[in-house]
Motif scaffolding. Structure first.
Motif, PDB file in Angstrom:
ATOM      1  N   ASN A   1      16.183 -86.254 -28.080  1.00 56.17           N
ATOM      2  CA  ASN A   1      15.377 -87.013 -29.037  1.00 56.17           C
ATOM      3  C   ASN A   1      14.734 -86.029 -30.003  1.00 56.17           C
ATOM      4  N   GLU A   2      15.260 -85.955 -31.221  1.00 57.03           N
ATOM      5  CA  GLU A   2      14.802 -84.961 -32.190  1.00 57.03           C
ATOM      6  C   GLU A   2      13.392 -85.241 -32.701  1.00 57.03           C
ATOM      7  N   ARG A   3      12.851 -86.398 -32.379  1.00 55.07           N
ATOM      8  CA  ARG A   3      11.524 -86.749 -32.912  1.00 55.07           C
ATOM      9  C   ARG A   3      10.391 -86.058 -32.155  1.00 55.07           C
ATOM     10  N   PHE A   4      10.675 -85.520 -30.982  1.00 47.56           N
ATOM     11  CA  PHE A   4       9.653 -84.728 -30.291  1.00 47.56           C
ATOM     12  C   PHE A   4       9.455 -83.425 -31.063  1.00 47.56           C
ATOM     13  N   TYR A   5       8.196 -83.028 -31.160  1.00 45.14           N
ATOM     14  CA  TYR A   5       7.856 -81.835 -31.940  1.00 45.14           C
ATOM     15  C   TYR A   5       6.889 -80.976 -31.143  1.00 45.14           C
ATOM     16  N   TRP A   6       7.216 -79.683 -31.052  1.00 44.02           N
ATOM     17  CA  TRP A   6       6.385 -78.747 -30.312  1.00 44.02           C
ATOM     18  C   TRP A   6       5.766 -77.741 -31.282  1.00 44.02           C
ATOM     19  N   ASP A   7       4.434 -77.630 -31.231  1.00 45.59           N
ATOM     20  CA  ASP A   7       3.703 -76.654 -32.033  1.00 45.59           C
ATOM     21  C   ASP A   7       3.318 -75.491 -31.127  1.00 45.59           C
ATOM     22  N   PRO A   8       4.056 -74.367 -31.181  1.00 38.97           N
ATOM     23  CA  PRO A   8       3.760 -73.239 -30.301  1.00 38.97           C
ATOM     24  C   PRO A   8       2.487 -72.506 -30.699  1.00 38.97           C
ATOM     25  N   ASN A   9       2.055 -72.679 -31.939  1.00 37.00           N
ATOM     26  CA  ASN A   9       0.835 -72.018 -32.400  1.00 37.00           C
ATOM     27  C   ASN A   9      -0.414 -72.642 -31.786  1.00 37.00           C
ATOM     28  N   GLU A  10      -0.372 -73.967 -31.618  1.00 32.99           N
ATOM     29  CA  GLU A  10      -1.542 -74.675 -31.113  1.00 32.99           C
ATOM     30  C   GLU A  10      -1.273 -75.357 -29.770  1.00 32.99           C
TER      31      GLU A  10
ATOM     32  N   GLU B   1       4.118 -71.097 -43.056  1.00 34.83           N
ATOM     33  CA  GLU B   1       2.814 -70.893 -42.426  1.00 34.83           C
ATOM     34  C   GLU B   1       1.983 -72.170 -42.480  1.00 34.83           C
ATOM     35  N   LEU B   2       2.013 -72.858 -43.593  1.00 38.97           N
ATOM     36  CA  LEU B   2       1.282 -74.117 -43.750  1.00 38.97           C
ATOM     37  C   LEU B   2       1.784 -75.189 -42.792  1.00 38.97           C
ATOM     38  N   LEU B   3       3.100 -75.409 -42.787  1.00 40.82           N
ATOM     39  CA  LEU B   3       3.666 -76.565 -42.089  1.00 40.82           C
ATOM     40  C   LEU B   3       3.858 -76.342 -40.599  1.00 40.82           C
ATOM     41  N   SER B   4       3.855 -75.100 -40.148  1.00 38.41           N
ATOM     42  CA  SER B   4       4.087 -74.826 -38.725  1.00 38.41           C
ATOM     43  C   SER B   4       2.806 -74.901 -37.894  1.00 38.41           C
ATOM     44  N   HIS B   5       1.693 -75.245 -38.518  1.00 39.68           N
ATOM     45  CA  HIS B   5       0.422 -75.419 -37.799  1.00 39.68           C
ATOM     46  C   HIS B   5      -0.028 -76.873 -37.931  1.00 39.68           C
ATOM     47  N   THR B   6      -0.220 -77.524 -36.807  1.00 36.01           N
ATOM     48  CA  THR B   6      -0.617 -78.933 -36.814  1.00 36.01           C
ATOM     49  C   THR B   6      -1.946 -79.133 -37.525  1.00 36.01           C
ATOM     50  N   SER B   7      -2.890 -78.241 -37.329  1.00 39.23           N
ATOM     51  CA  SER B   7      -4.216 -78.393 -37.945  1.00 39.23           C
ATOM     52  C   SER B   7      -4.140 -78.304 -39.466  1.00 39.23           C
ATOM     53  N   SER B   8      -3.306 -77.406 -39.997  1.00 35.55           N
ATOM     54  CA  SER B   8      -3.206 -77.286 -41.456  1.00 35.55           C
ATOM     55  C   SER B   8      -2.462 -78.478 -42.057  1.00 35.55           C
ATOM     56  N   ARG B   9      -1.447 -79.003 -41.374  1.00 35.80           N
ATOM     57  CA  ARG B   9      -0.770 -80.225 -41.851  1.00 35.80           C
ATOM     58  C   ARG B   9      -1.765 -81.376 -41.890  1.00 35.80           C
TER      59      ARG B   9
ATOM     60  N   LYS C   1      10.215 -75.180 -51.221  1.00 36.74           N
ATOM     61  CA  LYS C   1      10.216 -73.860 -50.593  1.00 36.74           C
ATOM     62  C   LYS C   1      10.389 -73.993 -49.078  1.00 36.74           C
ATOM     63  N   ILE C   2      11.373 -74.767 -48.668  1.00 39.67           N
ATOM     64  CA  ILE C   2      11.594 -75.029 -47.246  1.00 39.67           C
ATOM     65  C   ILE C   2      12.801 -74.245 -46.758  1.00 39.67           C
ATOM     66  N   SER C   3      12.538 -73.262 -45.908  1.00 44.02           N
ATOM     67  CA  SER C   3      13.614 -72.459 -45.323  1.00 44.02           C
ATOM     68  C   SER C   3      14.240 -73.215 -44.159  1.00 44.02           C
ATOM     69  N   GLU C   4      15.358 -72.689 -43.659  1.00 37.17           N
ATOM     70  CA  GLU C   4      16.032 -73.333 -42.529  1.00 37.17           C
ATOM     71  C   GLU C   4      15.122 -73.392 -41.307  1.00 37.17           C
ATOM     72  N   GLU C   5      14.387 -72.315 -41.035  1.00 35.55           N
ATOM     73  CA  GLU C   5      13.513 -72.301 -39.861  1.00 35.55           C
ATOM     74  C   GLU C   5      12.287 -73.194 -40.048  1.00 35.55           C
ATOM     75  N   CYS C   6      11.992 -73.551 -41.281  1.00 31.96           N
ATOM     76  CA  CYS C   6      10.833 -74.411 -41.560  1.00 31.96           C
ATOM     77  C   CYS C   6      11.186 -75.893 -41.477  1.00 31.96           C
ATOM     78  N   GLY C   7      12.474 -76.206 -41.392  1.00 33.38           N
ATOM     79  CA  GLY C   7      12.917 -77.596 -41.473  1.00 33.38           C
ATOM     80  C   GLY C   7      12.235 -78.535 -40.495  1.00 33.38           C
ATOM     81  N   GLU C   8      12.122 -78.150 -39.214  1.00 35.91           N
ATOM     82  CA  GLU C   8      11.533 -79.057 -38.226  1.00 35.91           C
ATOM     83  C   GLU C   8      10.046 -79.270 -38.492  1.00 35.91           C
ATOM     84  N   HIS C   9       9.376 -78.282 -39.056  1.00 36.25           N
ATOM     85  CA  HIS C   9       7.953 -78.420 -39.379  1.00 36.25           C
ATOM     86  C   HIS C   9       7.778 -79.302 -40.626  1.00 36.25           C
TER      87      HIS C   9
ATOM     88  N   HIS D   1      16.410 -82.748 -43.607  1.00 36.45           N
ATOM     89  CA  HIS D   1      16.503 -83.892 -42.690  1.00 36.45           C
ATOM     90  C   HIS D   1      16.436 -85.232 -43.439  1.00 36.45           C
ATOM     91  N   ARG D   2      17.373 -85.440 -44.362  1.00 35.80           N
ATOM     92  CA  ARG D   2      17.368 -86.668 -45.162  1.00 35.80           C
ATOM     93  C   ARG D   2      17.472 -87.930 -44.308  1.00 35.80           C
TER      94      ARG D   2
END
Length: 598
Positions: free
Chosen positions: A100-109, A349-357, A382-390, A424-425
């Motif tokens: 289930n791709e909708r689960f999201y893990w924030d390793p920073n927080e 950096e912005l999108l990979s932190h739940t608090s900043s989103r 400015k979305i890189s491949e590694e930023c896609g899930e965030h 992720h269109r």
């Protein structure tokens, strides 16, 4: 007397000859038996079924007793799981990529999230408690565990939000996860037999199956069928050992969440307005006054100030009120460039932190509501491949807040290419109200060769690829109200030598370009004193001329080039179109637009 002796001697000689013949015959028979036995053994060795059993730990990739092997549908996954306190846990990456791709893990927080239509499920590490929006809930087990930086999620919790079932088995320790839906091919086993690692009787045995056992049929491979057993072995069974393949419908007691959307009951005619400061807002009023048939305006009012998610806004209530008086909705654009942040690293950096989103989303919604804005247009480039899930998690979370506050959410996208799948269109098509294709910049500023900004096939391909993932009634096709005049100058011998062995080796011209609005580009052509010719390949008027030792080229955007692009709206049942860089458009251009949006 002599005759009797002679007869006895002849009899003894005959007896000895019979004995020799019998002995020879026995020896021949023995040799035949030995040869036959050897031949049979050789044939058995070559063609007889092997009793060798496969190394199941190697088969599942298990290297130690703490690992849990994982099978998802018809695929063996790396054993990134474990059994703890009687519960099966699977690494987050496996859940995201296979279940289930909708689960999201924030390793920073250290937070696990799952986005529902009107709230976000949130779980902390090592906790049995979780929240759904403001509602608190609890389970009898720890939901998320970590080992170092790796998160493991309890499959029981995953199942709450996923149309799936699973079962845990031992010898070796493994979990069989099934997320298939609809109808699948199954067959019954005719007789007790074996499932082998590969097709062929010499392949090692994975497991035994009994008469009337049911197997899932994956592929037909000659005299063998690739199957999956109910307990998670994927291998081969001889066709003769199976009954005819039948269809079986999968049924589970699971209700999919309904992600509702705002949908306009008219064809959208939208325009972006590039606004860089508050003084420039006055230009929007003139823009509104001179356009025809405009239903939606998207001024570039919002920028991200920093990676903490603070918002820069130049939104104007006066402009919103004026637009509303003209029956035009305002969808303010939010960008991750031309503002406080302007790089791939900063967007990550912005999108990979739940608090900043969360901080950014709250400010967007608050500003939109206080200004009377009707919707939000996300233009993150400015979305890189590694930023896609965030990034897609940001879209999910923003959609919840927009839905709760009656704001339209639209998301801008490049024309689909292999290198921009991280946007992720398809998932946008679930959460956003509208998905916009920026159908231009086929040849862009800095392009190594001259060409059309938006040829017909380029725009059409963008539409075709997008509607494969997004419902057509949600798709808005962006078109340019600008073009580029290209200047080409032959490279010197030194420049050609320098480019040898690089990506620019095949380009023999130095290329420059200047962007012009439609009316401005027409003026440039008229001043050059050249006649335009229709280019049927690009479906644009084309002009070229020589001056100052250089070649100039332009593929014009005008009423003729817009017509076939706008026809795509009707051909593909799209929601509408969006224009970039409005200027001094002539009346015939507005006549073409009105033809397709009314």
């Amino acid at each position: 007397m002599d005759q009797r002796r002679r007869r006895r001697r002849r009899g003894r000689r005959q007896t000895r000859r019979r004995r020799k013949r019998n002995l020879l015959l026995k020896m021949i028979i023995l040799i035949i038996l030995i040869v036959g036995t050897i031949a049979a053994l050789l044939l058995w060795k070559k063609y007889g079924p092997s009793k060798e059993t496969a190394d199941l730990n190697k088969y599942y990739g298990v290297e130690n007793d703490n690992q849990l092997a994982i099978v998802v549908n018809n695929q063996i996954i790396d054993p990134k799981g474990m059994i703890t306190d009687g519960k099966a846990y699977v690494e987050y990456s496996v859940v995201r990529d296979y279940i289930n791709e909708r689960f999201y893990w924030d390793p920073n927080e250290n937070t696990l999230l799952y986005t529902l239509p009107n709230g976000v499920v949130s779980v902390g590490v090592g906790s049995k408690d979780y929240s759904v929006g403001k509602e608190k809930n609890s389970e009898e087990y720890v939901i998320v565990k970590t080992e170092g930086s790796t998160a493991y999620i309890a499959l029981d919790f995953v199942k709450q939000y996923t149309n799936m079932d699973f079962e845990v088995y031992d010898k070796p320790s493994r979990v069989m996860v099934n997320t298939e839906t609809g109808s699948v091919d199954v067959a019954q086993v005719k007789r007790d037999t074996q499932v082998r690692y590969q097709g062929g009787v010499k392949s090692p045995i994975l497991t035994e199956v009994k008469k009337n056992d049911k197997v899932r049929v994956i592929e037909d491979e000659g005299d063998w069928k690739k199957v999956r057993t109910e307990d998670g072995f994927i291998g081969y069974i001889a066709k003769r050992s199976l009954k005819d393949v039948t269809k079986e419908k999968i049924s589970r007691d699971f209700k999919e969440p309904e992600y509702t959307n705002i949908s306009k009951d008219y064809t959208i005619n939208m325009a972006w307005s590039n606004v860089t400061n508050t003084d420039a807002n006055s230009g929007i009023l003139q823009l509104i006054a001179q356009t025809k048939g405009l239903t939606t305006l998207s001024p570039t009012w919002f920028h991200v100030a920093d990676t903490d998610g603070d918002l820069e806004s130049i939104a104007s209530t006066e402009v919103v009120n004026y637009a509303h008086q003209a029956n035009i909705e305002v969808w303010a654009a939010i960008r991750d460039f031309d503002g406080g942040i302007n790089s791939y690293d900063e967007s990550y950096e912005l999108l990979s932190h739940t608090s900043s989103r969360k901080n950014l989303i709250n400010q967007i919604i608050s500003t939109a509501l206080s200004t009377g804005i009707d919707g939000i247009n996300v233009d993150f480039e400015k979305i890189s491949e590694e930023c896609g899930e965030h990034y897609i998690q940001f879209i999910r979370e923003l959609s919840v807040k927009c839905r709760q506050n009656g704001l339209v959410l639209s998301v801008d996208n490049y024309v689909p290419q292999a290198y921009n799948q991280q946007y992720h269109r398809k998932e946008q098509g679930v959460f956003a109200d509208y998905v916009v294709i920026m159908g231009y910049d086929e040849h862009y500023g800095g392009s190594p060769e001259a060409g059309s900004v938006a040829s017909y096939d380029y725009v059409k391909n963008g539409v075709e690829q997008t509607v494969k993932e997004v419902p057509s009634e949600k798709v808005i096709s962006g078109i340019p109200f600008f073009t580029r005049v290209w200047k080409e100058t032959p490279k010197t011998d030194a420049e050609l030598a320098k480019a040898k062995g690089t990506d620019n080796e095949d380009y023999t011209m130095n290329v420059e370009s200047t962007a012009y609005g439609m009316a401005e580009a027409q003026t440039v052509v008229e001043q050059a004193g050249v006649t335009v010719e229709w280019d049927d390949k690009t479906k644009q008027n084309y002009a070229t001329w020589e001056a100052d030792g250089s070649t100039y080229e332009v593929w014009l955007e005008d009423a003729e080039s817009l017509a076939p692009k706008l026809q795509l709206i009707k051909d593909y049942n799209l929601a509408g179109s969006a224009a970039w860089r409005l200027g001094q458009e002539t009346s015939d251009i507005w006549d073409v637009i009105l033809k397709y949006v009314n």
